[in-house]
Design an enzyme around this catalytic site. Structure first.
Site, PDB file in Angstrom:
ATOM      1  N   HIS A  48       0.884  -1.024  -0.369  1.00 23.59           N
ATOM      2  CA  HIS A  48      -0.027   0.164  -0.314  1.00 23.59           C
ATOM      3  C   HIS A  48       0.577   1.304   0.015  1.00 23.59           C
ATOM      4  CE1 HIS A  48      -3.263   2.338   2.327  1.00 23.59           C
ATOM      5  NE2 HIS A  48      -2.984   2.865   1.188  1.00 23.59           N
ATOM      6  N   GLU A  75      -1.815  -1.703  -3.343  1.00 26.61           N
ATOM      7  CA  GLU A  75      -3.023  -0.763  -3.261  1.00 26.61           C
ATOM      8  C   GLU A  75      -3.002   1.107  -2.753  1.00 26.61           C
ATOM      9  OE1 GLU A  75      -4.969  -4.219   0.547  1.00 26.61           O
ATOM     10  OE2 GLU A  75      -3.291  -2.111   1.855  1.00 26.61           O
ATOM     11  N   HIS A 196      -7.866  -7.699   6.865  1.00 22.29           N
ATOM     12  CA  HIS A 196      -7.596  -6.971   7.782  1.00 22.29           C
ATOM     13  C   HIS A 196      -7.770  -7.540   8.944  1.00 22.29           C
ATOM     14  CE1 HIS A 196      -6.564  -2.621   8.586  1.00 22.29           C
ATOM     15  NE2 HIS A 196      -7.515  -2.754   9.685  1.00 22.29           N
TER      16      HIS A 196
END
Length: 246
Positions: A48, A75, A196
């Site tokens: 990310h 991401e 997550h």
């Protein structure tokens, strides 16, 4: 990251970079972590690149694109800067995630339903790079339907509320939401991933859900790697997922 009959493990290496950025050193190298993860059985590598650059840097992404033998899942927030960068890097997979308060739902996924035109434009633009675009959303029918409407071929269901649940009742309720979200997404023709907050003690129940294509896991792997090494940490997680998803 590609649709498969077996559940895949995407390894997020952001927190290897977090450790590096804490001191502004050249170590530990997230690129080395990615290569070790691949050797240990990772099916893909997730990074990310945040607007604030708190962990992964542009250089990491460029290097990874050149050396990965599996696939990169990039991401990113829905910003012009990140869109232009993704067009330059051309990762195999792109997952749009919330970075600002306005983009968040109360649970923490991307509010696709609340900004359909903006997300649709982003999905269409990124799809032209050849990437499979996914949206990180809550296991909520409204968000799943909106994801399909904007043209995303894939979604990643946010498992944070399940991971944070404390009582057996809460855990069961959150797991049920994920199970129903997976079925709803698959029923709408979407590739469904999840992630997550997943770790070694809560991953099996999610890995047992039929219809999930891939689980993305990072922080727990990096934490466990401090004690057992990164390859062993990845191999252990992969074994749990394979056994639970049979």
């Amino acid at each position: 990251m590609t649709h498969s009959n077996r559940m895949l493990l995407g390894v997020n290496i952001d927190h290897v970079a977090t450790l590096r950025q804490a001191r502004g050193t050249r170590y530990p190298d997230p690129v080395k972590a990615a290569l070790d993860a691949e050797e240990a059985g990772a099916d893909g590598i997730t990074v990310h690149l945040r607007e604030d650059r708190r962990h992964i840097q542009e250089r990491d992404v460029v290097l990874l694109k050149d050396v990965l033998q599996t696939r990169m899942n990039f991401e990113m927030g829905v910003t012009e800067e990140m869109m232009a960068f993704a067009e330059k890097i051309r990762p195999a997979h792109i997952c749009l995630v919330p970075e600002t308060r306005q983009e968040l739902t109360t649970e923490g996924g991307l509010d696709v339903a609340g900004q359909e035109a903006r997300i649709k434009a982003a999905v269409e633009r990124l799809a032209r790079t050849g990437a499979e675009v996914s949206l990180f959303i809550d296991a909520d029918e409204r968000q799943i339907e909106a994801s399909r409407r904007v043209g995303a071929p894939a979604i990643e269901l946010h498992t944070g509320r399940y991971a944070d649940a404390e009582t057996p009742t809460e855990v069961a309720e959150e797991l049920k939401r994920i199970v129903e979200g997976v079925a709803f997404g698959v029923g709408h023709g979407l590739i469904v991933n999840a992630g997550h907050g997943l770790h070694y003690h809560n991953v099996e129940a999610v890995a047992a859900i039929k219809g999930i294509n891939e689980l993305n896991i990072g922080h727990a792997l990096v934490a466990h790697a401090l004690f057992v090494g990164f390859k062993a940490a990845v191999a252990e997680m992969k074994a749990l997922i394979v056994a639970a998803s049979r």
